[in-house]
Design a protein around this motif. Sequence first.
Motif, PDB file in Angstrom:
ATOM      1  N   ARG A 101       0.833  -1.212   0.000  1.00 42.79           N
ATOM      2  CA  ARG A 101       0.000   0.000   0.000  1.00 42.79           C
ATOM      3  C   ARG A 101       0.864   1.257   0.000  1.00 42.79           C
ATOM      4  NH1 ARG A 101      -4.312   0.646   4.368  1.00 42.79           N
ATOM      5  NH2 ARG A 101      -4.807   2.391   2.997  1.00 42.79           N
ATOM      6  N   GLU A 102       1.933   1.225   0.785  1.00 40.45           N
ATOM      7  CA  GLU A 102       2.840   2.380   0.840  1.00 40.45           C
ATOM      8  C   GLU A 102       3.452   2.652  -0.528  1.00 40.45           C
ATOM      9  OE1 GLU A 102       7.311   2.851   2.293  1.00 40.45           O
ATOM     10  OE2 GLU A 102       5.955   2.450   3.973  1.00 40.45           O
ATOM     11  N   ALA A 103       3.920   1.598  -1.186  1.00 40.07           N
ATOM     12  CA  ALA A 103       4.548   1.749  -2.504  1.00 40.07           C
ATOM     13  C   ALA A 103       3.552   2.286  -3.531  1.00 40.07           C
ATOM     14  CB  ALA A 103       5.111   0.407  -2.968  1.00 40.07           C
ATOM     15  N   LEU A 104       2.336   1.754  -3.507  1.00 45.51           N
ATOM     16  CA  LEU A 104       1.323   2.180  -4.473  1.00 45.51           C
ATOM     17  C   LEU A 104       0.829   3.594  -4.187  1.00 45.51           C
ATOM     18  CD1 LEU A 104      -0.798  -1.098  -4.775  1.00 45.51           C
ATOM     19  CD2 LEU A 104       0.877  -0.211  -6.404  1.00 45.51           C
ATOM     20  N   GLU A 105       0.670   3.908  -2.908  1.00 47.32           N
ATOM     21  CA  GLU A 105       0.133   5.227  -2.562  1.00 47.32           C
ATOM     22  C   GLU A 105       1.141   6.342  -2.826  1.00 47.32           C
ATOM     23  OE1 GLU A 105      -1.885   7.278   1.337  1.00 47.32           O
ATOM     24  OE2 GLU A 105      -2.450   5.222   0.835  1.00 47.32           O
ATOM     25  N   THR A 106       2.417   6.067  -2.624  1.00 44.72           N
ATOM     26  CA  THR A 106       3.418   7.088  -2.947  1.00 44.72           C
ATOM     27  C   THR A 106       3.413   7.363  -4.451  1.00 44.72           C
ATOM     28  OG1 THR A 106       5.116   5.343  -3.016  1.00 44.72           O
ATOM     29  CG2 THR A 106       4.950   6.635  -0.988  1.00 44.72           C
ATOM     30  N   LYS A 107       3.226   6.309  -5.241  1.00 44.95           N
ATOM     31  CA  LYS A 107       3.139   6.490  -6.695  1.00 44.95           C
ATOM     32  C   LYS A 107       1.870   7.247  -7.065  1.00 44.95           C
ATOM     33  CE  LYS A 107       4.539   6.097 -10.886  1.00 44.95           C
ATOM     34  NZ  LYS A 107       5.759   6.823 -11.321  1.00 44.95           N
ATOM     35  N   ALA A 108       0.778   6.938  -6.383  1.00 42.76           N
ATOM     36  CA  ALA A 108      -0.485   7.629  -6.647  1.00 42.76           C
ATOM     37  C   ALA A 108      -0.349   9.123  -6.352  1.00 42.76           C
ATOM     38  CB  ALA A 108      -1.600   7.024  -5.800  1.00 42.76           C
ATOM     39  N   ALA A 109       0.318   9.452  -5.249  1.00 41.12           N
ATOM     40  CA  ALA A 109       0.519  10.854  -4.886  1.00 41.12           C
ATOM     41  C   ALA A 109       1.387  11.564  -5.918  1.00 41.12           C
ATOM     42  CB  ALA A 109       1.168  10.938  -3.503  1.00 41.12           C
ATOM     43  N   GLU A 110       2.425  10.876  -6.369  1.00 39.87           N
ATOM     44  CA  GLU A 110       3.321  11.443  -7.379  1.00 39.87           C
ATOM     45  C   GLU A 110       2.553  11.735  -8.675  1.00 39.87           C
ATOM     46  OE1 GLU A 110       7.477  10.265  -9.728  1.00 39.87           O
ATOM     47  OE2 GLU A 110       6.597   8.894  -8.268  1.00 39.87           O
ATOM     48  N   LEU A 111       1.714  10.788  -9.090  1.00 44.91           N
ATOM     49  CA  LEU A 111       0.921  10.971 -10.310  1.00 44.91           C
ATOM     50  C   LEU A 111      -0.115  12.081 -10.130  1.00 44.91           C
ATOM     51  CD1 LEU A 111       0.291   7.254 -11.372  1.00 44.91           C
ATOM     52  CD2 LEU A 111       1.716   8.939 -12.556  1.00 44.91           C
ATOM     53  N   HIS A 151      -7.444   7.542   2.060  1.00 46.48           N
ATOM     54  CA  HIS A 151      -6.416   6.887   1.248  1.00 46.48           C
ATOM     55  C   HIS A 151      -6.943   6.509  -0.140  1.00 46.48           C
ATOM     56  CE1 HIS A 151      -3.402   6.785   4.399  1.00 46.48           C
ATOM     57  NE2 HIS A 151      -4.357   6.451   5.241  1.00 46.48           N
ATOM     58  N   ARG A 152      -8.209   6.157  -0.217  1.00 42.11           N
ATOM     59  CA  ARG A 152      -8.792   5.848  -1.527  1.00 42.11           C
ATOM     60  C   ARG A 152      -8.902   7.107  -2.385  1.00 42.11           C
ATOM     61  NH1 ARG A 152     -13.608   1.409  -0.159  1.00 42.11           N
ATOM     62  NH2 ARG A 152     -12.195  -0.371   0.120  1.00 42.11           N
ATOM     63  N   LYS A 153      -9.121   8.240  -1.743  1.00 46.72           N
ATOM     64  CA  LYS A 153      -9.203   9.499  -2.483  1.00 46.72           C
ATOM     65  C   LYS A 153      -7.866   9.826  -3.136  1.00 46.72           C
ATOM     66  CE  LYS A 153     -10.707  13.381  -4.046  1.00 46.72           C
ATOM     67  NZ  LYS A 153     -11.654  13.397  -5.200  1.00 46.72           N
ATOM     68  N   ILE A 154      -6.769   9.593  -2.423  1.00 48.60           N
ATOM     69  CA  ILE A 154      -5.445   9.829  -3.003  1.00 48.60           C
ATOM     70  C   ILE A 154      -5.255   8.946  -4.232  1.00 48.60           C
ATOM     71  CG2 ILE A 154      -2.952   9.586  -2.622  1.00 48.60           C
ATOM     72  CD1 ILE A 154      -3.406  10.364   0.280  1.00 48.60           C
ATOM     73  N   ALA A 155      -5.740   7.715  -4.142  1.00 48.92           N
ATOM     74  CA  ALA A 155      -5.652   6.802  -5.287  1.00 48.92           C
ATOM     75  C   ALA A 155      -6.428   7.358  -6.478  1.00 48.92           C
ATOM     76  CB  ALA A 155      -6.190   5.431  -4.904  1.00 48.92           C
ATOM     77  N   LEU A 163      -4.489   1.426 -10.980  1.00 49.57           N
ATOM     78  CA  LEU A 163      -3.849   1.687  -9.690  1.00 49.57           C
ATOM     79  C   LEU A 163      -4.899   1.923  -8.614  1.00 49.57           C
ATOM     80  CD1 LEU A 163      -1.275   2.250  -8.039  1.00 49.57           C
ATOM     81  CD2 LEU A 163      -1.371   4.613  -8.842  1.00 49.57           C
ATOM     82  N   THR A 164      -5.927   2.673  -8.964  1.00 50.81           N
ATOM     83  CA  THR A 164      -7.014   2.951  -8.024  1.00 50.81           C
ATOM     84  C   THR A 164      -7.725   1.667  -7.612  1.00 50.81           C
ATOM     85  OG1 THR A 164      -7.372   5.145  -8.985  1.00 50.81           O
ATOM     86  CG2 THR A 164      -9.169   4.228  -7.678  1.00 50.81           C
ATOM     87  N   ASN A 165      -7.995   0.804  -8.576  1.00 50.56           N
ATOM     88  CA  ASN A 165      -8.677  -0.460  -8.284  1.00 50.56           C
ATOM     89  C   ASN A 165      -7.863  -1.334  -7.331  1.00 50.56           C
ATOM     90  OD1 ASN A 165     -10.998  -0.033  -9.834  1.00 50.56           O
ATOM     91  ND2 ASN A 165     -10.026  -0.776 -11.698  1.00 50.56           N
ATOM     92  N   VAL A 166      -6.559  -1.395  -7.555  1.00 52.89           N
ATOM     93  CA  VAL A 166      -5.698  -2.221  -6.701  1.00 52.89           C
ATOM     94  C   VAL A 166      -5.670  -1.665  -5.276  1.00 52.89           C
ATOM     95  CG1 VAL A 166      -3.347  -3.046  -6.301  1.00 52.89           C
ATOM     96  CG2 VAL A 166      -4.269  -3.012  -8.623  1.00 52.89           C
ATOM     97  N   ILE A 167      -5.525  -0.344  -5.149  1.00 49.77           N
ATOM     98  CA  ILE A 167      -5.480   0.278  -3.820  1.00 49.77           C
ATOM     99  C   ILE A 167      -6.807   0.080  -3.095  1.00 49.77           C
ATOM    100  CG2 ILE A 167      -5.358   2.493  -2.606  1.00 49.77           C
ATOM    101  CD1 ILE A 167      -3.207   3.356  -4.584  1.00 49.77           C
ATOM    102  N   TYR A 168      -7.912   0.226  -3.811  1.00 52.87           N
ATOM    103  CA  TYR A 168      -9.231  -0.013  -3.216  1.00 52.87           C
ATOM    104  C   TYR A 168      -9.309  -1.426  -2.645  1.00 52.87           C
ATOM    105  CZ  TYR A 168     -12.381   3.944  -4.150  1.00 52.87           C
ATOM    106  OH  TYR A 168     -13.030   5.143  -4.111  1.00 52.87           O
ATOM    107  N   SER A 169      -8.870  -2.395  -3.437  1.00 54.50           N
ATOM    108  CA  SER A 169      -8.958  -3.796  -3.023  1.00 54.50           C
ATOM    109  C   SER A 169      -8.071  -4.081  -1.818  1.00 54.50           C
ATOM    110  CB  SER A 169      -8.566  -4.711  -4.189  1.00 54.50           C
ATOM    111  OG  SER A 169      -9.421  -4.507  -5.291  1.00 54.50           O
ATOM    112  N   LEU A 170      -6.848  -3.555  -1.842  1.00 53.04           N
ATOM    113  CA  LEU A 170      -5.920  -3.789  -0.731  1.00 53.04           C
ATOM    114  C   LEU A 170      -6.408  -3.142   0.560  1.00 53.04           C
ATOM    115  CD1 LEU A 170      -2.458  -3.332  -2.485  1.00 53.04           C
ATOM    116  CD2 LEU A 170      -3.319  -5.418  -1.424  1.00 53.04           C
ATOM    117  N   SER A 171      -7.046  -1.982   0.436  1.00 52.03           N
ATOM    118  CA  SER A 171      -7.504  -1.287   1.640  1.00 52.03           C
ATOM    119  C   SER A 171      -8.573  -2.091   2.370  1.00 52.03           C
ATOM    120  CB  SER A 171      -8.038   0.106   1.289  1.00 52.03           C
ATOM    121  OG  SER A 171      -9.226   0.029   0.526  1.00 52.03           O
ATOM    122  N   SER A 172      -9.292  -2.939   1.630  1.00 44.34           N
ATOM    123  CA  SER A 172     -10.311  -3.780   2.261  1.00 44.34           C
ATOM    124  C   SER A 172      -9.684  -4.742   3.260  1.00 44.34           C
ATOM    125  CB  SER A 172     -11.077  -4.571   1.194  1.00 44.34           C
ATOM    126  OG  SER A 172     -11.721  -3.707   0.293  1.00 44.34           O
TER     127      SER A 172
END
Length: 269
Positions: A101-111, A151-155, A163-172
């Motif tokens: 989640r950390e790796a994906l969310e940092t990328k989401a923030a960068e994008l 956190h889903r909003k950042i995605a 990327l958003t779909n993966v983060i949504y699923s992991l957050s569950s």
Amino acid sequence: MKDKAETPCEKVINYIFELIETQEVKIGGRLPSEIQLTKSLNVSRTSVREALQTLKGIGLLESSRGSGYTVKCNIREGLSNVFRAIMAVKEVKHTDISEIREALETKAAELAIKRGIKSEDISELNSFVMKMEMAAQENPVNAIEYDVKFHRKIAEMSHNEFLTNVIYSLSSFSTNYILISWESVTKNEMRELLITHKKIIFSLEKGDSEQAIKEIINHYRIADQIINSKDSFENSSKSIMDKLLSDGFSAEQIYTQLYDSLSRQKRSI
């Protein structure tokens, strides 16, 4: 170097994804037949069957004799099914999920910063933190809903659908770990978590990618420390109880000694 061309099977899968994402075919709805897919996409029936079986395997589709294939769930739920299958086969620690989640969310923030953040996005993030803070005053567990939305909003702000779909699923999945730890979170711990959320918003609003990444990493570090401390607390409590029982203490003696021991440990967290 040219991008690798999609295979016929991938072509079918992407087409079905599009049908589901655009809700042209809704949950419970029937997909075009194998023959229709073969003709409209100009692929072999073997490729169509391979694609359908792949999507059925991850729980996205279901089939019945004579009725063809229907959509069982959306893309995010389909991904969740994949993660559940992984967890069923092999034990997954909360830190495993947290690291991803950390790796994906940092990328989401960068994008998000690269593609432009709207003032409405920042307002929504601030709203989630404010609601989180208010809910936590009554019961920290009530704040989890807004933490997940934050956190889903950042995605979503990354404007990358996959990327958003993966983060949504992991957050569950991580919600289960958060629920356990936040049941006994202290006021200082909750205050620290809220501060990390606010720092993330500040860096996003400034458009500072480097700082945003730093704040997100720090947030997950603190969150992991809290979860680990609660795990340690629970394991220690169980060890104390088992020892007292094996030593033949009475129920009243167990309660007194357990209470004293837990109180000492909780003050140290």
